[in-house]
Design a protein around this motif. Structure first.
Motif, PDB file in Angstrom:
ATOM      1  N   SER A  17      11.505  -1.375  -2.608  1.00  0.00           N
ATOM      2  CA  SER A  17      12.211  -1.061  -1.404  1.00  0.00           C
ATOM      3  C   SER A  17      12.088   0.485  -1.143  1.00  0.00           C
ATOM      4  N   ARG A  18      11.992   0.828   0.254  1.00  0.00           N
ATOM      5  CA  ARG A  18      11.862   2.075   0.504  1.00  0.00           C
ATOM      6  C   ARG A  18      12.891   3.053   0.220  1.00  0.00           C
ATOM      7  N   ASP A  19      14.048   2.465  -0.088  1.00  0.00           N
ATOM      8  CA  ASP A  19      15.208   3.103  -0.611  1.00  0.00           C
ATOM      9  C   ASP A  19      15.193   3.297  -2.134  1.00  0.00           C
ATOM     10  N   SER A  20      14.185   3.141  -2.596  1.00  0.00           N
ATOM     11  CA  SER A  20      14.002   3.566  -4.178  1.00  0.00           C
ATOM     12  C   SER A  20      14.811   4.779  -4.523  1.00  0.00           C
ATOM     13  N   THR A  21      15.309   5.053  -5.431  1.00  0.00           N
ATOM     14  CA  THR A  21      15.637   6.410  -6.069  1.00  0.00           C
ATOM     15  C   THR A  21      14.633   7.225  -6.764  1.00  0.00           C
ATOM     16  N   PHE A  22      13.480   6.352  -6.946  1.00  0.00           N
ATOM     17  CA  PHE A  22      12.425   7.044  -7.819  1.00  0.00           C
ATOM     18  C   PHE A  22      10.956   7.021  -6.782  1.00  0.00           C
ATOM     19  N   THR A  23      10.832   8.263  -5.968  1.00  0.00           N
ATOM     20  CA  THR A  23       9.777   8.137  -5.157  1.00  0.00           C
ATOM     21  C   THR A  23       8.832   9.437  -5.396  1.00  0.00           C
ATOM     22  N   LEU A  24       7.570   9.055  -5.465  1.00  0.00           N
ATOM     23  CA  LEU A  24       6.432   9.956  -5.626  1.00  0.00           C
ATOM     24  C   LEU A  24       5.749   9.946  -4.010  1.00  0.00           C
ATOM     25  N   TYR A  25       5.552  11.167  -3.757  1.00  0.00           N
ATOM     26  CA  TYR A  25       4.942  11.312  -2.303  1.00  0.00           C
ATOM     27  C   TYR A  25       3.808  12.222  -2.341  1.00  0.00           C
ATOM     28  N   VAL A  39       8.490  14.535  -5.750  1.00  0.00           N
ATOM     29  CA  VAL A  39       9.064  13.473  -5.888  1.00  0.00           C
ATOM     30  C   VAL A  39      10.411  13.782  -5.361  1.00  0.00           C
ATOM     31  N   THR A  40      11.207  12.812  -5.240  1.00  0.00           N
ATOM     32  CA  THR A  40      12.510  12.680  -4.560  1.00  0.00           C
ATOM     33  C   THR A  40      13.245  11.287  -4.742  1.00  0.00           C
ATOM     34  N   GLY A  41      14.702  11.562  -4.519  1.00  0.00           N
ATOM     35  CA  GLY A  41      15.486  10.249  -4.691  1.00  0.00           C
ATOM     36  C   GLY A  41      15.855   9.695  -3.135  1.00  0.00           C
ATOM     37  N   THR A  42      15.715  10.844  -2.328  1.00  0.00           N
ATOM     38  CA  THR A  42      16.022  10.592  -0.865  1.00  0.00           C
ATOM     39  C   THR A  42      14.761  11.161   0.085  1.00  0.00           C
ATOM     40  N   PRO A  43      13.683  10.249  -0.023  1.00  0.00           N
ATOM     41  CA  PRO A  43      12.573  10.593   0.934  1.00  0.00           C
ATOM     42  C   PRO A  43      12.883  11.082   2.490  1.00  0.00           C
ATOM     43  N   ARG A  44      13.799  10.368   3.111  1.00  0.00           N
ATOM     44  CA  ARG A  44      13.897  11.002   4.631  1.00  0.00           C
ATOM     45  C   ARG A  44      14.716  12.347   4.692  1.00  0.00           C
ATOM     46  N   ALA A  45      15.643  12.417   3.700  1.00  0.00           N
ATOM     47  CA  ALA A  45      16.186  13.753   3.527  1.00  0.00           C
ATOM     48  C   ALA A  45      15.534  14.946   3.104  1.00  0.00           C
ATOM     49  N   LEU A  74       8.613   8.510 -13.112  1.00  0.00           N
ATOM     50  CA  LEU A  74       8.207   9.474 -11.951  1.00  0.00           C
ATOM     51  C   LEU A  74       7.836  10.879 -12.253  1.00  0.00           C
ATOM     52  N   GLU A  75       8.404  11.544 -13.250  1.00  0.00           N
ATOM     53  CA  GLU A  75       8.141  12.924 -13.451  1.00  0.00           C
ATOM     54  C   GLU A  75       6.656  12.839 -14.138  1.00  0.00           C
ATOM     55  N   ALA A  76       6.263  11.816 -15.028  1.00  0.00           N
ATOM     56  CA  ALA A  76       5.129  11.834 -15.601  1.00  0.00           C
ATOM     57  C   ALA A  76       4.205  11.469 -14.632  1.00  0.00           C
ATOM     58  N   ALA A  77       4.356  10.646 -13.649  1.00  0.00           N
ATOM     59  CA  ALA A  77       3.326  10.323 -12.777  1.00  0.00           C
ATOM     60  C   ALA A  77       3.278  11.478 -11.768  1.00  0.00           C
ATOM     61  N   GLU A  78       4.286  12.312 -11.397  1.00  0.00           N
ATOM     62  CA  GLU A  78       3.943  13.694 -10.629  1.00  0.00           C
ATOM     63  C   GLU A  78       3.112  14.349 -11.494  1.00  0.00           C
ATOM     64  N   ARG A  86      -5.040  17.986  -8.084  1.00  0.00           N
ATOM     65  CA  ARG A  86      -4.783  19.328  -7.516  1.00  0.00           C
ATOM     66  C   ARG A  86      -4.832  19.524  -5.977  1.00  0.00           C
ATOM     67  N   PRO A  87      -3.622  19.307  -5.525  1.00  0.00           N
ATOM     68  CA  PRO A  87      -2.785  19.661  -4.250  1.00  0.00           C
ATOM     69  C   PRO A  87      -3.056  20.908  -3.979  1.00  0.00           C
ATOM     70  N   LEU A  88      -3.166  21.363  -2.549  1.00  0.00           N
ATOM     71  CA  LEU A  88      -3.392  22.801  -2.321  1.00  0.00           C
ATOM     72  C   LEU A  88      -2.252  23.450  -2.431  1.00  0.00           C
ATOM     73  N   TRP A  89      -0.906  22.925  -2.149  1.00  0.00           N
ATOM     74  CA  TRP A  89       0.342  23.748  -2.188  1.00  0.00           C
ATOM     75  C   TRP A  89       0.980  23.661  -3.428  1.00  0.00           C
ATOM     76  N   ASN A  90       0.818  22.639  -4.366  1.00  0.00           N
ATOM     77  CA  ASN A  90       1.586  22.902  -5.761  1.00  0.00           C
ATOM     78  C   ASN A  90       1.236  23.780  -6.661  1.00  0.00           C
ATOM     79  N   LEU A  91       2.221  24.213  -7.255  1.00  0.00           N
ATOM     80  CA  LEU A  91       1.862  25.290  -8.184  1.00  0.00           C
ATOM     81  C   LEU A  91       2.202  25.205  -9.693  1.00  0.00           C
TER      82      LEU A  91
END
Length: 190
Positions: A17-25, A39-45, A74-78, A86-91
């Motif tokens: 479901s897109r409403d999953s509380t464990f979303t990696l984006y 990561v977020t529990g509320t993607p659209r917000a 989720l935390e391990a995957a992130e 190596r995304p540009l904006w993540n520190l």
């Protein structure tokens, strides 16, 4: 891109479901550059918040999402994704793979340098180094380096980097004109 565009362009990579509380984006630029992993529990917000608080949001073209089963997963995957991709904006979790001395040795040998290596050499963030490479820098009159793609990464010709080093040594101000205070810290040792 506003949050309604983001939700239309999000591409779930699992059949949950897109409403999953464990979303990696992942945020991608129009050219496919990976900009950010979060990561977020509320993607659209979360995306709505990014669109209102982050000037960089205008560069986001595509969002890809992955739904996971637990907070721990989720935390391990992130963490793993940031280290590997190596995304540009993540520190956080996005440490350079080389030291300043190693990058300096590569430059002295005439090697082409990646954007990451340019960032390490100057003590700058990857986003600032990327801006220098794509738009040029005021210290070199806006001159952009010759670039090439190698093994899936952008590399910069060593002559441009050496010229930038020479110009930086002439600068006495702690404020760097391209917006990164303290960028000269690594140069004090040479």
């Amino acid at each position: 891109m506003d949050s309604s565009q983001a939700s239309r362009q999000a591409e779930p990579s699992r059949n949950r479901s897109r409403d999953s509380t464990f979303t990696l984006y992942r945020f991608f630029a129009v050219d496919g550059t990976l900009l950010y992993i979060g990561v977020t529990g509320t993607p659209r917000a979360r995306w709505s918040h990014h669109s209102k608080t982050k000037d960089e949001w205008r560069r986001v073209d595509t969002i890809k999402v992955e739904h996971l089963d637990s907070r721990e997963e989720l935390e391990a995957a992130e963490k793993a994704a940031i280290k590997a991709e190596r995304p540009l904006w993540n520190l956080i979790h996005n440490k350079p793979t080389r030291t300043v001395a190693e990058v300096r040795t590569l430059l002295d040998q005439g090697s082409w340098l990646s954007v990451d290596e340019v960032a390490v050499l100057f003590g700058a963030s990857k986003s600032v180094a990327s801006a220098w490479v794509t738009r040029g820098t005021a210290l070199l009159g806006g001159t952009r380096p010759e670039r090439r793609e190698s093994a899936g990464r952008v590399e910069v010709e060593p002559g441009w980097v050496a010229s930038l080093l020479l110009e930086c040594r002439k600068v006495r101000s702690p404020d760097y004109p391209d917006g990164e205070p303290g960028v000269l810290a690594n140069l004090r040792h040479w």
